[in-house]
Design a protein around this motif. Structure first.
Motif, PDB file in Angstrom:
ATOM      1  N   GLU A 180       0.837  -1.216   0.000  1.00 20.27           N
ATOM      2  CA  GLU A 180       0.000   0.000   0.000  1.00 20.27           C
ATOM      3  C   GLU A 180       0.867   1.260   0.000  1.00 20.27           C
ATOM      4  OE1 GLU A 180      -3.244   0.713  -0.326  1.00 20.27           O
ATOM      5  OE2 GLU A 180      -3.865  -1.388  -0.480  1.00 20.27           O
ATOM      6  N   GLN A 181       2.056   1.168   0.581  1.00 18.93           N
ATOM      7  CA  GLN A 181       2.930   2.351   0.639  1.00 18.93           C
ATOM      8  C   GLN A 181       4.048   2.335  -0.400  1.00 18.93           C
ATOM      9  OE1 GLN A 181       4.368   3.072   4.613  1.00 18.93           O
ATOM     10  NE2 GLN A 181       2.392   3.901   5.274  1.00 18.93           N
ATOM     11  N   HIS A 182       4.195   1.231  -1.118  1.00 20.40           N
ATOM     12  CA  HIS A 182       5.324   1.136  -2.049  1.00 20.40           C
ATOM     13  C   HIS A 182       4.890   0.654  -3.428  1.00 20.40           C
ATOM     14  CE1 HIS A 182       7.412   1.142   1.870  1.00 20.40           C
ATOM     15  NE2 HIS A 182       8.345   1.774   1.217  1.00 20.40           N
ATOM     16  N   TYR A 183       4.243   1.519  -4.170  1.00 22.25           N
ATOM     17  CA  TYR A 183       3.930   1.197  -5.564  1.00 22.25           C
ATOM     18  C   TYR A 183       3.884   2.490  -6.360  1.00 22.25           C
ATOM     19  CZ  TYR A 183      -0.935   2.693  -4.633  1.00 22.25           C
ATOM     20  OH  TYR A 183      -2.051   3.412  -4.292  1.00 22.25           O
ATOM     21  N   PRO A 217      10.788  -2.277  -1.023  1.00 20.45           N
ATOM     22  CA  PRO A 217      11.969  -1.925  -0.234  1.00 20.45           C
ATOM     23  C   PRO A 217      12.982  -3.065  -0.376  1.00 20.45           C
ATOM     24  CG  PRO A 217       9.955  -1.764   1.097  1.00 20.45           C
ATOM     25  CD  PRO A 217       9.581  -2.413  -0.191  1.00 20.45           C
ATOM     26  N   ALA A 218      14.266  -2.714  -0.411  1.00 17.93           N
ATOM     27  CA  ALA A 218      15.302  -3.720  -0.691  1.00 17.93           C
ATOM     28  C   ALA A 218      15.207  -4.924   0.247  1.00 17.93           C
ATOM     29  CB  ALA A 218      16.678  -3.078  -0.589  1.00 17.93           C
ATOM     30  N   ASP A 231       8.206  -4.331 -14.155  1.00 20.06           N
ATOM     31  CA  ASP A 231       7.633  -3.213 -13.394  1.00 20.06           C
ATOM     32  C   ASP A 231       6.603  -3.712 -12.391  1.00 20.06           C
ATOM     33  OD1 ASP A 231       9.153  -1.232 -14.525  1.00 20.06           O
ATOM     34  OD2 ASP A 231       7.696  -0.773 -16.105  1.00 20.06           O
ATOM     35  N   LEU A 232       5.762  -4.620 -12.840  1.00 17.90           N
ATOM     36  CA  LEU A 232       4.739  -5.181 -11.953  1.00 17.90           C
ATOM     37  C   LEU A 232       5.374  -5.825 -10.723  1.00 17.90           C
ATOM     38  CD1 LEU A 232       2.157  -7.071 -14.225  1.00 17.90           C
ATOM     39  CD2 LEU A 232       1.644  -5.289 -12.547  1.00 17.90           C
ATOM     40  N   ILE A 233       6.365  -6.684 -10.970  1.00 15.00           N
ATOM     41  CA  ILE A 233       6.982  -7.485  -9.903  1.00 15.00           C
ATOM     42  C   ILE A 233       7.733  -6.612  -8.906  1.00 15.00           C
ATOM     43  CG2 ILE A 233       8.686  -9.292  -9.445  1.00 15.00           C
ATOM     44  CD1 ILE A 233       8.098 -10.320 -12.323  1.00 15.00           C
ATOM     45  N   GLY A 234       8.451  -5.608  -9.432  1.00 16.05           N
ATOM     46  CA  GLY A 234       9.036  -4.603  -8.553  1.00 16.05           C
ATOM     47  C   GLY A 234      10.365  -4.915  -7.907  1.00 16.05           C
TER      48      GLY A 234
END
Lengths: 568, 568
Positions: free
Chosen positions: A456-459, A467-468, A522-525
């Motif tokens: 919710e906070q990282h897209y 986050p790594a 991009d989707l997978i991130g």
């Protein structure tokens, strides 16, 4: 891992079932799939992220001195009857019978099981304190499962329990856990607040904190100070009460107004053309199923039922039905007012300091104006009975302003005290040989919920940006064309070399068009992307950080040197 | 870890509930506790060992190219109805209803869930093969839970599933898993055999192997050759049939003997003073609930029901009740014989080659002697219908002897073929665009069962003796007296230094008598023990390997140098 072999089904469209950003991305990027309402499968990428979260939580628990154990999911119903929660937990508790007809429950939480264990094994102050935790699948039959993993019926949770000889000990255990939870939130790169919270149905005497991750879809509302570190769930938050306008008795005389068919505050402000803060709102509640009371707040405020409940010490509170309202006020709903009532009146302090206002007349189609609370409302119950609103003054520093935000509760820690140890009989002998109840704390964090909260906070508009510390892989190598021998050879070589250093690499070795590969990436991130294209023949590759626009052209050697082997 | 803080309740006595060595030691040494029949809590030491087992299994699965995922425990009953197992699984399947009355099961295994997932996500040969696994809590409502973790109702299992385009692919997937299972067994230092096995209720067309760990309490019997690598579950094992004594028709004429009240083979050998191998035993079975048959074996042999069932292709087989026996033979149980029966007769090949023997006369209180099977028994059904016995010749190498041993089944791998993919509709398009059923394999290993199986093979008269790879801690430091400042300081110093190197150390910092500490250490079974006693003042400590008698006196420096940091 070779992407051609990975069970990683991405979706081009947002699935109809998705009801939040994290739910949509986790489905589209092939992290989860639904088997039944609120029941999910974690696909390989989802499982990897979940394991990273488990590991972070485990490390922080260990560091806080808690010991990992594993309690059963199947628990005899008898144990829940002893604690009184078998009936109180309601329909959320999943129940079943074994082949002999014995009743069991599927643990939604494990206070009973752990207290019963400790009761059997710990009998002396010399064995205290002890803190334990487990990472385990829990079951709760939510009425409305939603938001994917955020509100599921089968979910992964870390629950911890502390056992101390005294309250001072509990304070120490609690603060160790508090710090561990902060560390977990920070390692997950979450924008969060630890907020003062109500203890709810778990109960306990010593207060609790919720760990709330800010998100628009959150079901909790937090009031946080913009100046000091005060933060509380709106259920519990208060504001500094300004006494700049002391009550002025006297003024104009009461006057009855005809207000036909005007039932709500909104209708009243329209009808009379006055702002809602000049209105006095009277709500009739029923306590413990029998005692009606009137709660009186300003027209622009909302009653906080938990504050009312705490003030009167009631087990339950609910809004009165129309019949009860009419019995208590002599008028149908919409015309209740604080004057002349025969039931107890709870007056919010912000009404008590009003110079005058407009209230219901306890008569159909009539209100009263020039109501002066100090003069006209007869009650000794004045207090804080409402929710705070945005922009009020902080009750802690008296300087900052409170800001309301929505968030997701991912963790909740409680000072339980002796609630369960008394009920289940967990006691110990102190230094003087005297029997004492063990003092308990309990500490829960939803690991699968954490996963969704992070998303919710990282897209961004193209997919997840992990986050790594949580990414399923650290590096994503994408040869633009696997039919180009130079490209695929270079990609394979880099893949082998990074993997040999212990770095988690995903190699997109699929025979797909570049557009599809980049969209999936991009989707997978995955945070670090290496694209191997036409410049491969010169040993040059492209390096991109997920979520950033810059493309760096670097050599293979440079790429290798950027990734150090993982620590430990 | 400091032992004074560890939840490690050891017991002096063997608990009454313990019904096997591993069960007793795991209870006494504080690894597990029972919450309900067949439902256990893993205390901190037990959880640590379980995690080491999980890690070994995970590493071997990853090495075999399988991907970890996590399927739900809660599964819609509908899915089990589709596969036909909802009713077939019987009382072992735990069932429950959710708040809306929808039926669910708690997964005892996950063929349905994974096949349904793969059906939705894999549609092309290009996505095959794929192998997945999970490590998950399973539920089976065993009729007789026993032996602690060996036969529990809630247990930890690794289950894996392979999906291939063709049978050749399945052979590859299967052999990768076979090797992974061998690696797991060896890393756990288990004395085991991979045996040819019956596929049982999971079904499948392509054969299966069980991984059997030898133990006296084992519920499986394995026949293994002492010469070649042949090994099979007794349910499936056969022996080389010797034809050195061809049937000789003729001989003495049949003769009826009065054998009053002689019903069993044992009674008959006593009454007639003949060895059981000269007797012919006739058992009446009922196939599929309706068809009676007679199965005829030598008096010293046991009927193998699975072989009979496989020969006739029946779904079920059970011994006939007395009424059916009397209807089929004309005599009460105890006097059945293969002569003159109207029902089909299945004749074991070792009876068919008897020169003559003694059989029931199908008449109360009478047997027949001089029965010559070749002359007197009319049947075309001659085959292998019995269990092998110890010392028979190996059917594989024809040279070695079969040895029977009891063991615990810890793993079972199956070539399922298309059983589930057909029923649930999991198919793919091949290179020619033709729809094909996916070929499946499934592979299970009981992780909590493995824990018990390891203890069954690794204990002595004082407690558990862990293999190094599974011990909850690597080093156990025991200061003899914590009140002796020199001892405790040296112990603390060693503890810190070892811990800093990443070595798992348990420090017995309890104020207990040395006898209690040493007894507990023996029970717990940590492989390396360092005792710090009176010679501490000279920097000399004692080093003992658990399970060995030798005590070495070494310096602190030597102790430190013996333990290298863990790899990775």
């Amino acid at each position: 891992m070779r992407q051609s072999r990975l069970l990683l089904p991405t979706l081009r469209e947002v699935p109809a079932e998705a009801d939040s950003a994290s739910h949509a991305w986790l489905l589209r990027a092939g992290y989860i799939r639904q088997l039944a309402a609120g029941v999910y499968t974690y696909l390989p990428l989802g499982r990897r992220v979940l394991r990273k979260l488990e590991q972070i939580v485990r490390e922080e628990m260990d560091r806080a001195g808690a010991q990992e154990l594993l309690l059963p999911a199947l628990q005899p119903a008898e144990l829940w009857r002893e604690s009184g929660r078998y009936s109180r937990y309601g329909a959320e508790l999943m129940r079943l019978n074994d082949r002999h007809g014995r009743e069991f429950v599927l643990g939604p939480t494990h206070e009973e099981a752990i207290t019963s264990l400790v009761k059997g094994e710990v009998h002396s102050y010399r064995k205290l304190p002890v803190s334990v935790y487990q990472i385990q699948t829990k079951f709760r039959d939510e009425r409305r499962p939603r938001f994917g993993l955020l509100r599921g019926r089968e979910f992964l949770m870390k629950d911890a329990y502390s056992f101390d000889a005294d309250w001072a000990g509990l304070d120490v255990s609690y603060s160790l856990m508090y710090q561990a939870y902060r560390n977990i939130m920070e390692r997950c790169q979450l924008d969060y607040r630890a907020v003062d919270a109500d203890s709810g149905t778990i109960g306990g005497e010593g207060g609790s904190h919720e760990f709330i991750v800010f998100a628009g879809i959150g079901e909790d509302v937090v009031a946080a100070c913009d100046h000091c570190d005060y933060a509380a769930n709106i259920e519990k938050a208060s504001s500094s009460h300004s006494v700049n306008t002391p009550p002025l008795p006297g003024g104009a005389a009461l006057e009855k107004m005809h207000t036909p068919e005007v039932h709500t505050i909104e209708e009243l402000t329209q009808f009379l053309q006055v702002p809602p803060e000049q209105l006095i709102k009277t709500l009739i509640y029923v306590l413990d199923g029998k005692q009606p009371v009137a709660v009186v707040v300003r027209g622009d405020h909302e009653v906080n039922e938990l504050k009312v409940q705490a003030y009167v010490g009631a087990e339950s509170i609910e809004l009165a039905d129309p019949v009860t309202v009419e019995q208590a006020t002599g008028a149908p709903p919409g015309f209740a007012g604080p004057l002349g009532l025969k039931i107890p009146i709870l007056l919010d302090r912000d009404v008590s300091t009003l110079r005058e206002g407009i209230a219901g007349a306890n008569e159909r189609d009539y209100h009263l104006r020039h109501v002066s609370p100090a003069r006209d409302i007869v009650t000794s119950h004045i207090g804080d009975f409402r929710n705070v609103v945005d922009g009020e003054t902080c009750p802690n520093c008296q300087a900052g302003k409170l800001k309301l935000s929505r968030g997701i509760e991912v963790g909740h820690i409680f000072k339980l005290g002796t609630k369960y140890s008394q009920m289940l009989g967990a006691s110990y002998l102190d230094r003087n040989g005297k029997q004492q109840d063990i003092i308990m704390g309990c500490y829960g964090i939803g690991i699968s919920r954490l996963l969704s909260a992070v998303v919710e906070q990282h897209y961004d508009e193209r997919g997840i940006v992990w986050p790594a510390a949580l990414a399923p892989y650290r590096v994503h190598i994408i040869p633009v064309s696997v039919k180009d021998r130079q490209q695929i050879e270079l990609a394979e070589q880099l893949y082998e070399q990074l993997a040999r250093k212990g770095i988690e690499v995903l190699l997109d070795d699929r025979e797909e068009r570049p557009g599809i590969k980049f969209n999936d990436a991009d989707l997978i991130g995955i945070p670090n992307r290496i694209i191997i294209g036409k410049t491969a023949e010169h040993g040059v590759i492209e390096f991109i950080k997920r979520g950033k626009a810059e493309v760096e052209k670097i050599t293979v050697e440079e790429a290798l040197s950027r990734f150090a082997p993982p620590l430990q």
